[in-house]
Structure formats: C-alpha cells, structure tokens
Design a protein around this motif. Structure first.
Motif, PDB file in Angstrom:
ATOM      1  N   TRP A   1     -88.075  31.922  45.477  1.00 34.07           N
ATOM      2  CA  TRP A   1     -89.474  31.715  45.840  1.00 34.07           C
ATOM      3  C   TRP A   1     -89.669  30.456  46.678  1.00 34.07           C
ATOM      4  CZ3 TRP A   1     -92.179  35.907  44.529  1.00 34.07           C
ATOM      5  CH2 TRP A   1     -91.655  36.715  43.510  1.00 34.07           C
ATOM      6  N   LEU A   2     -88.572  29.783  47.009  1.00 30.16           N
ATOM      7  CA  LEU A   2     -88.629  28.564  47.804  1.00 30.16           C
ATOM      8  C   LEU A   2     -88.150  28.843  49.222  1.00 30.16           C
ATOM      9  CD1 LEU A   2     -87.059  26.076  45.222  1.00 30.16           C
ATOM     10  CD2 LEU A   2     -89.493  26.305  45.794  1.00 30.16           C
ATOM     11  N   HIS A   3     -88.710  28.113  50.178  1.00 31.89           N
ATOM     12  CA  HIS A   3     -88.287  28.254  51.565  1.00 31.89           C
ATOM     13  C   HIS A   3     -88.131  26.886  52.217  1.00 31.89           C
ATOM     14  CE1 HIS A   3     -89.608  32.397  50.809  1.00 31.89           C
ATOM     15  NE2 HIS A   3     -88.808  32.725  51.808  1.00 31.89           N
ATOM     16  N   ALA A   4     -87.233  26.848  53.202  1.00 30.54           N
ATOM     17  CA  ALA A   4     -86.864  25.575  53.806  1.00 30.54           C
ATOM     18  C   ALA A   4     -87.880  25.056  54.809  1.00 30.54           C
ATOM     19  CB  ALA A   4     -85.493  25.693  54.479  1.00 30.54           C
ATOM     20  N   GLY A   5     -88.793  25.906  55.257  1.00 28.02           N
ATOM     21  CA  GLY A   5     -89.770  25.444  56.235  1.00 28.02           C
ATOM     22  C   GLY A   5     -90.723  26.552  56.648  1.00 28.02           C
ATOM     23  N   VAL A   6     -91.670  26.203  57.503  1.00 32.35           N
ATOM     24  CA  VAL A   6     -92.658  27.168  57.991  1.00 32.35           C
ATOM     25  C   VAL A   6     -91.969  28.318  58.716  1.00 32.35           C
ATOM     26  CG1 VAL A   6     -94.589  27.501  59.581  1.00 32.35           C
ATOM     27  CG2 VAL A   6     -94.508  25.469  58.135  1.00 32.35           C
ATOM     28  N   VAL A   7     -91.006  27.981  59.577  1.00 36.28           N
ATOM     29  CA  VAL A   7     -90.289  29.024  60.320  1.00 36.28           C
ATOM     30  C   VAL A   7     -89.596  29.979  59.354  1.00 36.28           C
ATOM     31  CG1 VAL A   7     -88.435  29.457  61.969  1.00 36.28           C
ATOM     32  CG2 VAL A   7     -89.971  27.505  62.308  1.00 36.28           C
ATOM     33  N   HIS A   8     -88.964  29.427  58.350  1.00 31.28           N
ATOM     34  CA  HIS A   8     -88.229  30.213  57.359  1.00 31.28           C
ATOM     35  C   HIS A   8     -89.163  31.140  56.581  1.00 31.28           C
ATOM     36  CE1 HIS A   8     -85.167  30.081  53.774  1.00 31.28           C
ATOM     37  NE2 HIS A   8     -85.082  31.204  54.468  1.00 31.28           N
ATOM     38  N   VAL A   9     -90.251  30.604  56.057  1.00 28.08           N
ATOM     39  CA  VAL A   9     -91.136  31.410  55.213  1.00 28.08           C
ATOM     40  C   VAL A   9     -91.855  32.479  56.033  1.00 28.08           C
ATOM     41  CG1 VAL A   9     -93.182  29.912  55.364  1.00 28.08           C
ATOM     42  CG2 VAL A   9     -92.811  31.302  53.323  1.00 28.08           C
ATOM     43  N   LEU A  10     -92.270  32.162  57.251  1.00 29.70           N
ATOM     44  CA  LEU A  10     -92.959  33.147  58.075  1.00 29.70           C
ATOM     45  C   LEU A  10     -92.033  34.294  58.463  1.00 29.70           C
ATOM     46  CD1 LEU A  10     -95.245  31.023  60.447  1.00 29.70           C
ATOM     47  CD2 LEU A  10     -95.890  32.362  58.434  1.00 29.70           C
ATOM     48  N   ALA A  11     -90.792  33.967  58.851  1.00 28.29           N
ATOM     49  CA  ALA A  11     -89.834  35.016  59.227  1.00 28.29           C
ATOM     50  C   ALA A  11     -89.570  35.941  58.047  1.00 28.29           C
ATOM     51  CB  ALA A  11     -88.534  34.384  59.718  1.00 28.29           C
TER      52      ALA A  11
ATOM     53  N   VAL B   1     -95.817  38.270  48.857  1.00 26.09           N
ATOM     54  CA  VAL B   1     -96.037  37.462  50.062  1.00 26.09           C
ATOM     55  C   VAL B   1     -96.949  36.280  49.754  1.00 26.09           C
ATOM     56  CG1 VAL B   1     -97.070  37.451  52.365  1.00 26.09           C
ATOM     57  CG2 VAL B   1     -95.635  39.382  51.648  1.00 26.09           C
ATOM     58  N   VAL B   2     -98.057  36.549  49.072  1.00 29.80           N
ATOM     59  CA  VAL B   2     -98.991  35.485  48.704  1.00 29.80           C
ATOM     60  C   VAL B   2     -98.317  34.456  47.808  1.00 29.80           C
ATOM     61  CG1 VAL B   2    -101.114  34.973  47.427  1.00 29.80           C
ATOM     62  CG2 VAL B   2    -101.036  36.934  48.992  1.00 29.80           C
ATOM     63  N   ALA B   3     -97.511  34.927  46.861  1.00 27.74           N
ATOM     64  CA  ALA B   3     -96.832  34.023  45.938  1.00 27.74           C
ATOM     65  C   ALA B   3     -95.860  33.109  46.680  1.00 27.74           C
ATOM     66  CB  ALA B   3     -96.089  34.816  44.872  1.00 27.74           C
ATOM     67  N   ASN B   4     -95.098  33.656  47.617  1.00 24.49           N
ATOM     68  CA  ASN B   4     -94.148  32.839  48.377  1.00 24.49           C
ATOM     69  C   ASN B   4     -94.858  31.781  49.218  1.00 24.49           C
ATOM     70  OD1 ASN B   4     -91.083  33.697  48.361  1.00 24.49           O
ATOM     71  ND2 ASN B   4     -92.231  35.599  48.195  1.00 24.49           N
ATOM     72  N   ILE B   5     -95.952  32.176  49.844  1.00 26.74           N
ATOM     73  CA  ILE B   5     -96.701  31.217  50.663  1.00 26.74           C
ATOM     74  C   ILE B   5     -97.337  30.148  49.787  1.00 26.74           C
ATOM     75  CG2 ILE B   5     -98.676  30.961  52.208  1.00 26.74           C
ATOM     76  CD1 ILE B   5     -98.031  33.742  53.320  1.00 26.74           C
ATOM     77  N   ALA B   6     -97.892  30.555  48.637  1.00 25.22           N
ATOM     78  CA  ALA B   6     -98.497  29.599  47.717  1.00 25.22           C
ATOM     79  C   ALA B   6     -97.476  28.596  47.205  1.00 25.22           C
ATOM     80  CB  ALA B   6     -99.148  30.335  46.548  1.00 25.22           C
ATOM     81  N   VAL B   7     -96.281  29.067  46.882  1.00 23.61           N
ATOM     82  CA  VAL B   7     -95.227  28.164  46.412  1.00 23.61           C
ATOM     83  C   VAL B   7     -94.842  27.183  47.506  1.00 23.61           C
ATOM     84  CG1 VAL B   7     -92.797  28.041  45.720  1.00 23.61           C
ATOM     85  CG2 VAL B   7     -94.316  29.730  44.667  1.00 23.61           C
ATOM     86  N   PHE B   8     -94.775  27.657  48.752  1.00 24.89           N
ATOM     87  CA  PHE B   8     -94.437  26.757  49.857  1.00 24.89           C
ATOM     88  C   PHE B   8     -95.490  25.661  50.007  1.00 24.89           C
ATOM     89  CE2 PHE B   8     -94.581  25.584  54.383  1.00 24.89           C
ATOM     90  CZ  PHE B   8     -93.291  25.077  54.524  1.00 24.89           C
ATOM     91  N   ILE B   9     -96.754  26.014  49.863  1.00 31.41           N
ATOM     92  CA  ILE B   9     -97.826  25.013  49.951  1.00 31.41           C
ATOM     93  C   ILE B   9     -97.686  23.978  48.838  1.00 31.41           C
ATOM     94  CG2 ILE B   9    -100.323  24.673  49.751  1.00 31.41           C
ATOM     95  CD1 ILE B   9    -100.685  27.403  51.094  1.00 31.41           C
ATOM     96  N   VAL B  10     -97.378  24.431  47.633  1.00 33.77           N
ATOM     97  CA  VAL B  10     -97.179  23.514  46.511  1.00 33.77           C
ATOM     98  C   VAL B  10     -95.999  22.593  46.786  1.00 33.77           C
ATOM     99  CG1 VAL B  10     -96.552  23.355  44.077  1.00 33.77           C
ATOM    100  CG2 VAL B  10     -98.239  25.043  44.823  1.00 33.77           C
ATOM    101  N   VAL B  11     -94.922  23.146  47.321  1.00 36.84           N
ATOM    102  CA  VAL B  11     -93.732  22.340  47.633  1.00 36.84           C
ATOM    103  C   VAL B  11     -94.075  21.265  48.653  1.00 36.84           C
ATOM    104  CG1 VAL B  11     -91.458  22.395  48.730  1.00 36.84           C
ATOM    105  CG2 VAL B  11     -92.068  24.123  47.030  1.00 36.84           C
ATOM    106  N   MET B  12     -94.842  21.617  49.677  1.00 37.78           N
ATOM    107  CA  MET B  12     -95.217  20.627  50.688  1.00 37.78           C
ATOM    108  C   MET B  12     -96.124  19.560  50.093  1.00 37.78           C
ATOM    109  SD  MET B  12     -93.499  21.356  53.276  1.00 37.78           S
ATOM    110  CE  MET B  12     -94.204  19.968  54.151  1.00 37.78           C
ATOM    111  N   TYR B  13     -96.975  19.935  49.146  1.00 34.85           N
ATOM    112  CA  TYR B  13     -97.830  18.952  48.469  1.00 34.85           C
ATOM    113  C   TYR B  13     -96.978  17.969  47.685  1.00 34.85           C
ATOM    114  CZ  TYR B  13    -101.418  17.035  45.395  1.00 34.85           C
ATOM    115  OH  TYR B  13    -102.251  16.176  44.703  1.00 34.85           O
ATOM    116  N   VAL B  14     -95.989  18.475  46.990  1.00 35.39           N
ATOM    117  CA  VAL B  14     -95.095  17.605  46.213  1.00 35.39           C
ATOM    118  C   VAL B  14     -94.230  16.752  47.140  1.00 35.39           C
ATOM    119  CG1 VAL B  14     -93.146  17.607  44.590  1.00 35.39           C
ATOM    120  CG2 VAL B  14     -95.070  19.188  44.248  1.00 35.39           C
TER     121      VAL B  14
END
Length: 321
Positions: A118-128, A40-53
């Motif tokens: 490990w990638l997600h399309a958005g906040v809604v996607h990753v949280l669900a 869970v932590v890894a998926n959220i961390a990857v999403f944060i990195v993706v948004m930074y990029v």
C-alpha cells in the motif's frame, strides 16, 4: 525507485500496460465494480498520509530550500537527487511499513509483507500503478465480481512480497505492482482455462503474452523490484485457474432443456485438472517460501543466476550501486 543516492533506497515495483480485449462467447451478468476503486482510493490516501509524515521541510537536515514544491508545506517532496519520483524519503517509507528483509525475519515484523503493498515511492509511482489498476482491475471485477478479484489482488501482492524478501535483502521495497502483475497472471490463466469459449483466441493470447513480457522486461532495469512482479504474476496465474473458471458455452441453456436427455457438465474435465494442480502448487509454494523466509535463507544461495531476473548489469549501470 531509481534512487541510487539513497543509502538504502527503496525498490520501485513498476507499473503495467493496458490489456487486450477479446470477445467471450457467453452471456454473463456484469458486476458493479467497487473494490478496485476502493483499492485505488486507499493507495492514494496512504500516499498522502506518508507525505504528511515525511514533512520534508522539517526533517531534511534543516535545508528547507532543498525540498521540491515547497509551496505544499509539509507535503513537499524530497530533493530529486534523493527521490526522482516526487515522493518521500526511504527512512519515511521504512517507518511506514516498507518491506525490509531484516525487520521481517529478525525483527518479527511479518506484517511488512502486507503493508508494503500500500506504499509507493512517489507521485509518478502511485499514479502509474493506479492507472494500471483501473484499466486492468475494473474490467476483471465486472466479469468475475469483487470477491474473486479482491482475493487474487491481495494474495498476489503477498506472494510478490515473499519472493522479493527471499531475493532482495539489502534494500527496502514498496508498491502495488506485485498485486497488479497478479491480475495480469490471472488474465492469462483465465484465457487458457476458458479457452473454448473465446473467439480470436490466438490473437488474444499473443497480445496478452507480449504485454506481460514487456512489463517483465522493464523489471530488469536497476532499482525496480522485478521479484515482486514475478512472485505476484505466478501467484495470480495459479489463482486464476482456481477462481476464474467459466461454464462451458451453452451450459445454462442445455442444463434446463438438454437435447439428448443428459445434463451437460458445467465445466470441462481439463478445467478441474488445472484448478486442482494450481491449488496444490499454490499451497506448496507459499508454504515452502514462507518457511525459507522465516528461517532467514537467501534465495540467491539456491539460485546463482536468479539475480539477473531483477537487474541485468550493462556498461550504463551497475546493479550493485
């Protein structure tokens, strides 16, 4: 991901519902869950990195005002018309390792079969997906330990990516739902192979089947990658027969003091049959699918109706849009 306005929009691998609870007639130790929280932590961390990029204000054609939640700076989201799930652009997802058939087959980037999980399309996607992973995965890990559950999660996600690549070749795909459906599939096979030690068997089976059916039915909506769901589910279903066997009820007690002088077998014969058959199907299935994939074959050429498994056209939407 419902992003019809994207030129090459990502397929959203949807989420799963909760699962039923049922009583197991055995006294096994409870494992401490740590690998599922780590996922869970890894998926959220990857999403944060993706948004930074992604950096919407800088990369959205200079139209800074079109980004959503601009106060987040470079972490702000793409315009909702482009990505209604509050997330990055398709170009960023592709850059970060989204599943794309052409790059996997012709670009020799097979690693995308794993990175897309490990990638997600958005906040809604990753949280669900992460909420579903917590509800499903932690309980399984407590019952069977991190090694078996971790293997099922990763291999199921890989299986979902393979099937997705075989049938969806015009879009990119991201999400952990193949792995999540693998856990659901493993729950079903675990119930079947350990049938004799469960109480309320029929109620548990019907509840689990309904949950799985509802989640697979959601996958026929447009822009949802149901092939990843199906591939992950089938992989997890077979893996459950291999990794999630439980001893017969009363085996430990009878092993130490058999009433008739004979040592009771740890598992029933049908459990070994299921395990062997599942292992063979897994090896053969993955081998054939990978050969077909890297030969550049299109799964739809071998199955003219299979596209309906991922999207059923209606008067409200067009699956080709």
């Amino acid at each position: 991901m419902a992003s019809g306005d994207l030129e090459r929009g990502p397929k959203n691998r949807g989420n799963n519902a909760n699962f039923p609870s049922y009583y197991v007639e055995t006294a096994e130790k409870q494992w401490t869950s740590w690998i599922i929280p780590m996922f869970v932590v890894a998926n959220i961390a990857v999403f944060i990195v993706v948004m930074y990029v992604n950096d919407c204000p800088k990369k959205s054609l200079g139209i800074e005002g079109s980004c959503v939640a601009k106060f987040l700076g470079r972490f702000s989201f793409q315009p909702l018309k482009e990505n209604p799930l509050f997330g990055p652009s398709a170009a960023t997802l592709e850059k970060m390792g989204a599943l794309e058939w052409d790059k996997v087959v012709h670009g020799h980037q097979g690693w995308r079969l794993i990175t897309c999980m490990w990638l997600h399309a958005g906040v809604v996607h990753v949280l669900a997906n992460m909420l579903s992973l917590i509800f499903i995965g932690i309980r399984l890990e407590q019952q069977f330990g991190f090694v078996r559950v971790g293997i099922i999660y990763l291999v199921s996600g890989f299986g979902g990516s393979i099937l997705s690549s075989l049938f969806i070749q015009q879009n990119i795909s991201v999400g952990a739902s193949g792995a999540l459906f693998g856990l659901l599939g493993a729950m079903l096979s675990e119930l079947l192979t350990n049938w004799t030690i469960y109480s309320n068997k029929i109620a548990a089976l019907l509840t689990l089947v309904v949950i799985i059916a509802i989640n697979l039915a959601v996958g026929i909506l447009p822009h949802v990658d149901n092939f990843a769901h199906i591939g992950g589910f089938v992989s997890g279903f077979l893996l459950g027969f291999v990794f999630l066997l439980r001893p017969q009820f009363g085996w430990a007690k009878n092993r130490h003091s058999p009433a008739d002088g004979r040592v009771k077998s740890k598992h029933k014969a049908y459990q070994y049959v299921f395990m062997l058959a599942a292992a063979v199907l897994l090896i053969v299935g993955f081998t054939l699918a990978l050969v077909m994939l890297f030969k550049g074959e299109n799964g739809n050429d071998h199955c003219s109706w299979c596209h309906y498994l991922s999207c059923v056209p209606t008067s409200k939407w067009n699956c080709r849009s």
